[in-house]
Write a protein that holds these residues in place. Structure first.
Motif, PDB file in Angstrom:
ATOM      1  N   PRO A  37      88.697  -4.484  18.818  1.00 13.12           N
ATOM      2  CA  PRO A  37      87.861  -5.670  19.031  1.00 13.12           C
ATOM      3  C   PRO A  37      87.297  -5.701  20.448  1.00 13.12           C
ATOM      4  O   PRO A  37      87.765  -4.989  21.344  1.00 13.12           O
ATOM      5  CB  PRO A  37      88.822  -6.836  18.777  1.00 13.12           C
ATOM      6  N   SER A  38      86.297  -6.541  20.660  1.00 17.55           N
ATOM      7  CA  SER A  38      85.709  -6.682  21.995  1.00 17.55           C
ATOM      8  C   SER A  38      86.776  -7.096  23.003  1.00 17.55           C
ATOM      9  O   SER A  38      87.610  -7.960  22.730  1.00 17.55           O
ATOM     10  CB  SER A  38      84.589  -7.729  21.967  1.00 17.55           C
ATOM     11  N   GLY A  39      86.735  -6.449  24.175  1.00 20.64           N
ATOM     12  CA  GLY A  39      87.684  -6.778  25.227  1.00 20.64           C
ATOM     13  C   GLY A  39      89.044  -6.138  25.080  1.00 20.64           C
ATOM     14  O   GLY A  39      89.970  -6.486  25.819  1.00 20.64           O
ATOM     15  N   CYS A  40      89.186  -5.169  24.168  1.00 15.79           N
ATOM     16  CA  CYS A  40      90.514  -4.580  23.930  1.00 15.79           C
ATOM     17  C   CYS A  40      90.872  -3.510  24.953  1.00 15.79           C
ATOM     18  O   CYS A  40      92.032  -3.097  25.033  1.00 15.79           O
ATOM     19  CB  CYS A  40      90.595  -4.008  22.521  1.00 15.79           C
ATOM     20  N   GLY A  41      89.903  -3.009  25.728  1.00 10.57           N
ATOM     21  CA  GLY A  41      90.187  -1.993  26.740  1.00 10.57           C
ATOM     22  C   GLY A  41      89.658  -0.612  26.409  1.00 10.57           C
ATOM     23  O   GLY A  41      89.874   0.333  27.174  1.00 10.57           O
ATOM     24  N   LYS A  42      88.906  -0.468  25.322  1.00 13.74           N
ATOM     25  CA  LYS A  42      88.439   0.863  24.928  1.00 13.74           C
ATOM     26  C   LYS A  42      87.413   1.429  25.911  1.00 13.74           C
ATOM     27  O   LYS A  42      87.481   2.607  26.279  1.00 13.74           O
ATOM     28  CB  LYS A  42      87.891   0.852  23.503  1.00 13.74           C
ATOM     29  N   SER A  43      86.450   0.598  26.360  1.00 18.37           N
ATOM     30  CA  SER A  43      85.453   1.077  27.316  1.00 18.37           C
ATOM     31  C   SER A  43      86.081   1.341  28.678  1.00 18.37           C
ATOM     32  O   SER A  43      85.715   2.304  29.367  1.00 18.37           O
ATOM     33  CB  SER A  43      84.310   0.069  27.458  1.00 18.37           C
ATOM     34  N   THR A  44      87.026   0.514  29.065  1.00 21.88           N
ATOM     35  CA  THR A  44      87.722   0.736  30.340  1.00 21.88           C
ATOM     36  C   THR A  44      88.459   2.057  30.322  1.00 21.88           C
ATOM     37  O   THR A  44      88.469   2.809  31.310  1.00 21.88           O
ATOM     38  CB  THR A  44      88.702  -0.416  30.619  1.00 21.88           C
ATOM     39  N   THR A  45      89.089   2.380  29.194  1.00 15.24           N
ATOM     40  CA  THR A  45      89.783   3.661  29.061  1.00 15.24           C
ATOM     41  C   THR A  45      88.804   4.815  29.198  1.00 15.24           C
ATOM     42  O   THR A  45      89.070   5.807  29.901  1.00 15.24           O
ATOM     43  CB  THR A  45      90.504   3.738  27.701  1.00 15.24           C
ATOM     44  N   LEU A  46      87.649   4.711  28.547  1.00  6.42           N
ATOM     45  CA  LEU A  46      86.631   5.754  28.646  1.00  6.42           C
ATOM     46  C   LEU A  46      86.150   5.905  30.083  1.00  6.42           C
ATOM     47  O   LEU A  46      85.969   7.028  30.571  1.00  6.42           O
ATOM     48  CB  LEU A  46      85.458   5.409  27.730  1.00  6.42           C
TER      49      LEU A  46
END
Length: 379
Positions: A37-46
């Motif tokens: 979901p939005s805000g889960c940390g996936k983009s930050t991890t990338l």
């Protein structure tokens, strides 16, 4: 040459933990999607893999080399983002070759690499066009071409198809798979669209609240979700959940009671069943089913190859004169469009025994995927 490994990677912003103790290994040549979901940390991890964001703790390895403290330009990565961001004053050739030119590549090498990318991306005849003269899909392919001419070890893609219309998205995700397999490059793809993740990936990493929930092949995540979150997130429409208890080999809830042989539990549990694994009891195509739920048809949604049926279940132990809608639970069933049903019709449905999931109600962790059959009595 392009394996990626995260070891205990954490990112904190003041008192907010965006990514918490992430441990992931991605093999060379794999296509792995980060979904959640939005805000889960996936983009930050990338971004931490790409060096755009500095982790608070942990280490990042690419091809076995610790790149934790290296800037993005020294990690041999290529990035494609939702915002295509082509240079509007440059034609396609100049856009695609820009990264090579600033690295000081020779003209002959630049032309060769651009020609290879043009052939791969089917951009022949477009090298002298400006971005404003291209369609959305063509601009996206140019952005991908700008990345692949650099011959990176890893592709990082953050929702690169989000701005395209639905039909073009389906086409472009097929193109991305074809390109990735042809090049044999490792790809990490961020999306909130679980259908994209399921159809494109060798493995899917499901993330929630900054924590990795499960990383596995798409069908494994679908058929053997590690917890209630994964079970509810993967699959469209979502899995049905019923709260109940298991004791003495039997599951009991407000709307259904069924044998659960082989389940070693005596506790509160959550039963999960997908809409396509619920059948009218008179459906001759049904597999081995268990449990019987009395219900009224609430809403019918025909969508072509299937039909969604929303059910209002009745309490399992209510006498006929006191039957009413169970307050806590409702069910969604997916059936063939030829199934004859009418709104407000009273029906009975049952669950595919092999497709029932049980989760611990307290932790949410999976207990069982598929119930065992009762042993056949011997005479």
């Amino acid at each position: 040459m392009g394996s990626v490994r995260l070891e205990n990677v954490t990112k904190r912003y003041s008192d907010v933990t965006a990514v918490d103790d992430m441990n992931i290994t991605i093999e060379d040549g794999e296509f792995v999607s980060f979904v959640g979901p939005s805000g889960c940390g996936k983009s930050t991890t990338l971004e931490m893999i790409g060096g755009l964001t500095t982790q608070s703790e942990g280490s990042v390895y690419i091809d076995g080399t610790d790149v934790t403290d290296l800037p993005p330009k020294d990690r041999n990565l290529a990035m494609v983002f939702q915002n295509i961001a082509l240079f509007p004053h440059m034609d396609v050739f100049d856009n695609m070759s820009y990264g090579l030119r600033i690295r000081g590549a020779e003209d002959e090498a630049i032309e060769r690499r651009v020609d290879e990318a043009v052939e791969t991306l089917k951009l022949e005849g477009m090298l002298d066009r400006m971005p404003s003269e291209l369609s959305g899909g063509q601009r996206q392919r140019v952005a991908i071409g700008r990345a692949i001419v650099r011959d990176p070890e890893v592709f990082l893609m953050d929702e690169p198809l989000a701005n395209l219309d639905a039909k073009l998205r389906v086409h472009m995700r097929t193109e991305l798979q074809r390109i990735q397999r042809k090049l044999g490059v490792t790809a990490i793809y961020v999306t909130h669209d679980q259908e994209e993740a399921m159809t494109m990936s060798d493995r899917v990493a499901i993330i929630n609240d900054g924590e990795l929930q499960q990383i596995a092949p798409p069908l494994t995540c679908y058929e053997e979700p590690t917890n209630v979150f994964v079970a509810g997130f993967i699959g469209s429409p979502s899995m049905n959940f019923l709260e109940g208890t298991v004791a003495d080999g039997r599951f009991e809830s407000e709307i259904v009671s069924l044998d659960a042989p082989g389940v070693d539990a005596s506790t509160d549990v959550t039963l999960g069943i997908r809409p396509e694994d619920i059948y009218p009891v008179d459906d001759h195509r049904a597999p081995t089913t268990v449990g019987t739920v009395r219900a009224e048809v609430d809403v019918i949604e025909p969508i072509g190859e299937k039909m969604f049926v929303y059910l209002r279940p009745e309490a399992a132990d209510s006498p006929v004169e006191e039957r009413g809608r169970a307050e806590r639970d409702s069910l969604l069933m997916s059936v063939s469009p030829e199934t004859e049903l009418a709104e407000d019709e009273a029906i009975e449905v049952a669950f595919d025994q092999s497709s029932i999931h049980l989760f611990d109600a307290a932790s949410g962790n999976a207990l069982v995927h598929g119930l065992e059959r009762e042993p056949t009595p011997t005479t």
